[in-house]
Design a protein around this motif. Structure first.
Motif, PDB file in Angstrom:
ATOM      1  N   VAL A  98       0.839  -1.200   0.000  1.00  0.00           N
ATOM      2  CA  VAL A  98       0.000   0.000   0.000  1.00  0.00           C
ATOM      3  C   VAL A  98       0.877   1.253   0.000  1.00  0.00           C
ATOM      4  N   CYS A  99       0.611   2.142  -0.941  1.00  0.00           N
ATOM      5  CA  CYS A  99       1.314   3.425  -1.024  1.00  0.00           C
ATOM      6  C   CYS A  99       0.284   4.552  -1.004  1.00  0.00           C
ATOM      7  N   LYS A 100       0.615   5.634  -0.324  1.00  0.00           N
ATOM      8  CA  LYS A 100      -0.256   6.805  -0.286  1.00  0.00           C
ATOM      9  C   LYS A 100       0.599   8.044  -0.066  1.00  0.00           C
ATOM     10  N   SER A 101       0.422   9.048  -0.918  1.00  0.00           N
ATOM     11  CA  SER A 101       1.182  10.290  -0.800  1.00  0.00           C
ATOM     12  C   SER A 101       0.240  11.468  -0.655  1.00  0.00           C
ATOM     13  N   PHE A 102       0.704  12.459   0.103  1.00  0.00           N
ATOM     14  CA  PHE A 102       0.052  13.749   0.206  1.00  0.00           C
ATOM     15  C   PHE A 102       1.055  14.795  -0.279  1.00  0.00           C
ATOM     16  N   PRO A 103       0.615  16.004  -0.566  1.00  0.00           N
ATOM     17  CA  PRO A 103       1.565  17.020  -1.046  1.00  0.00           C
ATOM     18  C   PRO A 103       2.762  17.186  -0.103  1.00  0.00           C
ATOM     19  N   ALA A 153       3.900   7.789  11.701  1.00  0.00           N
ATOM     20  CA  ALA A 153       4.396   6.556  11.092  1.00  0.00           C
ATOM     21  C   ALA A 153       3.487   6.067   9.976  1.00  0.00           C
ATOM     22  N   GLY A 154       2.215   6.513   9.980  1.00  0.00           N
ATOM     23  CA  GLY A 154       1.286   6.135   8.919  1.00  0.00           C
ATOM     24  C   GLY A 154       0.184   5.182   9.339  1.00  0.00           C
ATOM     25  N   LYS A 155       0.057   4.919  10.644  1.00  0.00           N
ATOM     26  CA  LYS A 155      -0.920   3.948  11.124  1.00  0.00           C
ATOM     27  C   LYS A 155      -2.350   4.357  10.759  1.00  0.00           C
ATOM     28  N   SER A 156      -2.725   5.575  11.128  1.00  0.00           N
ATOM     29  CA  SER A 156      -4.086   6.033  10.871  1.00  0.00           C
ATOM     30  C   SER A 156      -4.346   6.170   9.375  1.00  0.00           C
ATOM     31  N   THR A 157      -3.331   6.591   8.619  1.00  0.00           N
ATOM     32  CA  THR A 157      -3.486   6.702   7.168  1.00  0.00           C
ATOM     33  C   THR A 157      -3.777   5.331   6.561  1.00  0.00           C
ATOM     34  N   GLY A 168     -11.794   3.165   3.464  1.00  0.00           N
ATOM     35  CA  GLY A 168     -12.356   3.880   2.325  1.00  0.00           C
ATOM     36  C   GLY A 168     -12.380   5.383   2.454  1.00  0.00           C
ATOM     37  N   ILE A 169     -11.739   5.923   3.495  1.00  0.00           N
ATOM     38  CA  ILE A 169     -11.682   7.384   3.639  1.00  0.00           C
ATOM     39  C   ILE A 169     -10.664   7.953   2.658  1.00  0.00           C
ATOM     40  N   TYR A 170      -9.525   7.259   2.509  1.00  0.00           N
ATOM     41  CA  TYR A 170      -8.511   7.644   1.530  1.00  0.00           C
ATOM     42  C   TYR A 170      -8.471   6.611   0.411  1.00  0.00           C
ATOM     43  N   LYS A 171      -8.141   7.062  -0.773  1.00  0.00           N
ATOM     44  CA  LYS A 171      -7.921   6.162  -1.901  1.00  0.00           C
ATOM     45  C   LYS A 171      -6.434   5.863  -2.004  1.00  0.00           C
ATOM     46  N   MET A 172      -6.070   4.593  -2.063  1.00  0.00           N
ATOM     47  CA  MET A 172      -4.664   4.208  -2.167  1.00  0.00           C
ATOM     48  C   MET A 172      -4.106   4.627  -3.525  1.00  0.00           C
ATOM     49  N   ASP A 173      -2.837   5.056  -3.530  1.00  0.00           N
ATOM     50  CA  ASP A 173      -2.156   5.329  -4.795  1.00  0.00           C
ATOM     51  C   ASP A 173      -1.720   4.015  -5.455  1.00  0.00           C
ATOM     52  N   GLU A 174      -1.260   3.095  -4.620  1.00  0.00           N
ATOM     53  CA  GLU A 174      -0.867   1.764  -5.088  1.00  0.00           C
ATOM     54  C   GLU A 174      -1.267   0.754  -4.014  1.00  0.00           C
ATOM     55  N   GLY A 175      -1.265  -0.524  -4.403  1.00  0.00           N
ATOM     56  CA  GLY A 175      -1.527  -1.570  -3.427  1.00  0.00           C
ATOM     57  C   GLY A 175      -2.860  -2.258  -3.637  1.00  0.00           C
ATOM     58  N   GLN A 176      -3.139  -3.208  -2.763  1.00  0.00           N
ATOM     59  CA  GLN A 176      -4.317  -4.036  -2.926  1.00  0.00           C
ATOM     60  C   GLN A 176      -4.883  -4.443  -1.569  1.00  0.00           C
ATOM     61  N   ILE A 177      -6.203  -4.554  -1.499  1.00  0.00           N
ATOM     62  CA  ILE A 177      -6.881  -5.087  -0.319  1.00  0.00           C
ATOM     63  C   ILE A 177      -7.573  -6.383  -0.720  1.00  0.00           C
ATOM     64  N   LEU A 178      -7.357  -7.416   0.083  1.00  0.00           N
ATOM     65  CA  LEU A 178      -8.008  -8.702  -0.160  1.00  0.00           C
ATOM     66  C   LEU A 178      -8.841  -9.087   1.061  1.00  0.00           C
ATOM     67  N   ILE A 179     -10.055  -9.541   0.823  1.00  0.00           N
ATOM     68  CA  ILE A 179     -10.919 -10.085   1.872  1.00  0.00           C
ATOM     69  C   ILE A 179     -11.167 -11.560   1.547  1.00  0.00           C
ATOM     70  N   ASP A 180     -10.793 -12.429   2.489  1.00  0.00           N
ATOM     71  CA  ASP A 180     -10.867 -13.881   2.272  1.00  0.00           C
ATOM     72  C   ASP A 180     -10.121 -14.294   1.006  1.00  0.00           C
ATOM     73  N   GLY A 181      -8.999 -13.599   0.739  1.00  0.00           N
ATOM     74  CA  GLY A 181      -8.161 -13.943  -0.398  1.00  0.00           C
ATOM     75  C   GLY A 181      -8.593 -13.351  -1.721  1.00  0.00           C
ATOM     76  N   GLU A 182      -9.738 -12.651  -1.758  1.00  0.00           N
ATOM     77  CA  GLU A 182     -10.252 -12.078  -2.995  1.00  0.00           C
ATOM     78  C   GLU A 182     -10.033 -10.571  -3.014  1.00  0.00           C
ATOM     79  N   PRO A 183      -9.475 -10.026  -4.114  1.00  0.00           N
ATOM     80  CA  PRO A 183      -9.259  -8.574  -4.208  1.00  0.00           C
ATOM     81  C   PRO A 183     -10.582  -7.808  -4.142  1.00  0.00           C
ATOM     82  N   VAL A 184     -10.580  -6.705  -3.428  1.00  0.00           N
ATOM     83  CA  VAL A 184     -11.769  -5.852  -3.335  1.00  0.00           C
ATOM     84  C   VAL A 184     -11.347  -4.397  -3.492  1.00  0.00           C
ATOM     85  N   THR A 185     -12.305  -3.583  -3.857  1.00  0.00           N
ATOM     86  CA  THR A 185     -12.096  -2.130  -3.921  1.00  0.00           C
ATOM     87  C   THR A 185     -13.081  -1.473  -2.976  1.00  0.00           C
TER      88      THR A 185
END
Length: 511
Positions: free
Chosen positions: A11-16, A42-46, A53-70
């Protein structure tokens, strides 16, 4: 079927101006408490906001029960079984406990057979059943605005539990809770674990992590450091991996030398008969006076009364032998008193304004040209001086303060008051919700201010903090002062004994 209920990979996320997350990993097992550790920033809350779903990831993936989700937004996260209790509470004060818990998903009925309406009867019945389940003794119809901060936090926890989630994120859930409330929360967590819920637990309290954690993931500067079984970790190991170095001392050495009495409160009593009453104490130049007590002891209310936020029926405030007349905060500020609020988000920072605005807002009248125009260059110099002095980590002075970590927000607020050069600083829970590294920095700031001759009153719910930082500890219980202990004699047992003296106290000791 995956052994993990939820995974976050790369997971990657950047701000200005800052990369908040840099290829971070997190894997959650059902029925386990996964502690997420790291310094503020450190980035825990981010990371959790990306999961929720509050922030949109720049890169990376979330899987639930092994299946990718958005996950596009929090409502979608809830539908997928993810619930979150935020560190900074956002209740709707004017609405009831039941309305806050079921916000956005009210049970509905139809009037006249076709007009959709909220089914208040079912909502309050469900709320009562839920509160009974989580062992919280609240009236479902009580306005949330009438509750204390700790009670509001309990309502938020009940709200998360009501979602029948598979993953529950708890971000600093005990920062405002009493020990009894903490124990109740841990019972709820044990029940949820038994039901197979995966729990992400973010806290800076090491004893809590080692008490309830099953696994520990550590982050540093937006990067994944590693994951270990909690049973194999010690406090020193966690701290070393969090900060990237060993911390040999949790508190700086005391170099301040308390001098003459410069500030005195005599027989101070609230206009509210249930609040503080008959409070008398003295404060010396260059002294750190700790104020201890359990939630409900009226410590904050007393300090807000001294600062002019709350009314008092009788009593005096004397500074350098002269009685001070304080009927509003401006009177206190003009006479050299500063108050760092315990509620950083609610009454401290102005989130939509910049770091520069938040630092300078209380002292702009000192930087007027011709009495009408603000001298921008001088204000910017003030801001830069405070950013450097406080070691505030921010991309620029124009960065919105809400994007900073809690520790850096707290430093900004301290810098705001130091810009006024006050003689008396009242610090209400100055390290609440702040990691061990940022805590040490704030302790050093407090110690240096005392060394420079500033007089400091420090409210803290952490007894180790009171003992480690205070020259004397004043303890309150049920609106009264029950005693003052010399710092070198202070122990947790002595403080707790005074903090639980609920009987009517006679003549206060230690003055």
């Amino acid at each position: 079927m995956s052994e993990f209920v939820l995974e976050m990979t790369d997971v990657c996320k950047s701000f200005p101006g800052v990369k908040a997350l840099d290829h971070v990993q997190l894997k959650l097992r059902p029925g386990k408490v996964h502690a997420l550790m790291g310094e503020n920033g450190a980035g825990k809350s981010t990371l959790m906001k990306c999961m929720f779903g509050i922030y949109k990831m720049d890169e990376g993936q979330i899987l639930i029960d092994g299946e990718p989700v958005t996950i596009h937004d929090p409502m979608e996260a809830l539908k997928k079984g993810i619930a979150m209790v935020h560190q900074e509470l956002q209740p709707i004060p004017a609405r009831t406990v039941g309305e806050n818990i079921f916000l956005g998903r009210y049970p509905m009925t139809k009037a006249l057979g076709f007009i959709p309406m909220i089914d208040h009867k079912k909502m309050y019945a469900d709320t009562a059943e839920l509160l009974k389940k989580v062992r919280m003794n609240f009236d479902p119809k009580q306005k949330v605005g009438d509750l204390s901060v700790s009670q509001m936090q309990s309502v938020e926890i009940a709200k998360a539990v009501s979602a029948n989630c598979r993953v529950l994120i708890l971000d600093e859930p005990t920062s405002s809770l009493t020990q009894n409330e903490v124990d109740a929360l841990f019972r709820i967590i044990a029940d949820l674990k038994a039901e197979g819920v995966a729990i992400v637990y973010i806290s800076h309290k090491m004893d809590e992590i080692l008490r309830i954690g099953d696994e520990v993931t550590i982050m540093r500067d937006g990067q994944y450091i590693g994951t270990w079984p909690a049973a194999e970790m010690t406090t020193d190991m966690i701290i070393t991996r969090m900060v990237g170095r060993e911390l040999t001392n949790l508190y700086p050495e005391k170099e301040n030398i308390p001098g003459d009495v410069v500030f005195e409160v005599q027989d101070f009593t609230s206009i509210n008969p249930r609040s503080f009453r008959d409070i008398s104490f003295q404060l010396r130049r260059g002294e750190i006076l700790g104020v201890g007590g359990l939630v409900g002891a009226q410590r904050t209310e007393l300090m807000e009364g001294i600062f002019g936020i709350r009314s008092h029926s009788r009593g005096k405030i004397i500074y350098k032998g002269r009685e001070m007349k304080i009927s509003r905060p401006k009177d206190a500020i003009d006479q050299g008193i500063a108050l760092l609020t315990e509620d950083r988000r609610g009454s401290g920072i102005m989130g939509v304004l910049s770091v520069a605005d938040n630092i300078s807002i209380a002292s702009l009248n000192k930087y007027l040209s011709g009495g009408i125009c603000i001298n921008g260059k001088k204000v910017e110099q003030l801001v830069q001086d405070n950013v450097a002095k406080m070691n505030i980590k921010t991309p620029s002075s124009k960065t919105l303060i809400k994007s900073l970590s809690g520790g850096n927000q707290q430093k900004v607020l301290i810098g705001r008051w130091l810009a006024n050069d006050p003689d008396v600083l009242i610090l209400d829970e100055p390290t609440r919700g702040i990691d061990v590294g940022a805590k040490y920095e704030i302790y050093c700031i407090i110690a240096q201010l005392a060394k420079e001759g500033k007089s400091i009153i420090m409210i803290s719910s952490e007894m180790s903090e009171l003992i480690g930082m205070s020259d004397r500890v004043m303890v309150m219980c049920d609106g009264r002062m029950t005693g003052i202990i010399d710092g070198k004699d202070a122990t947790q047992e002595k403080i707790m004994e005074l903090a639980t003296q609920f009987e009517t106290i006679g003549e206060a000791a230690g003055i």
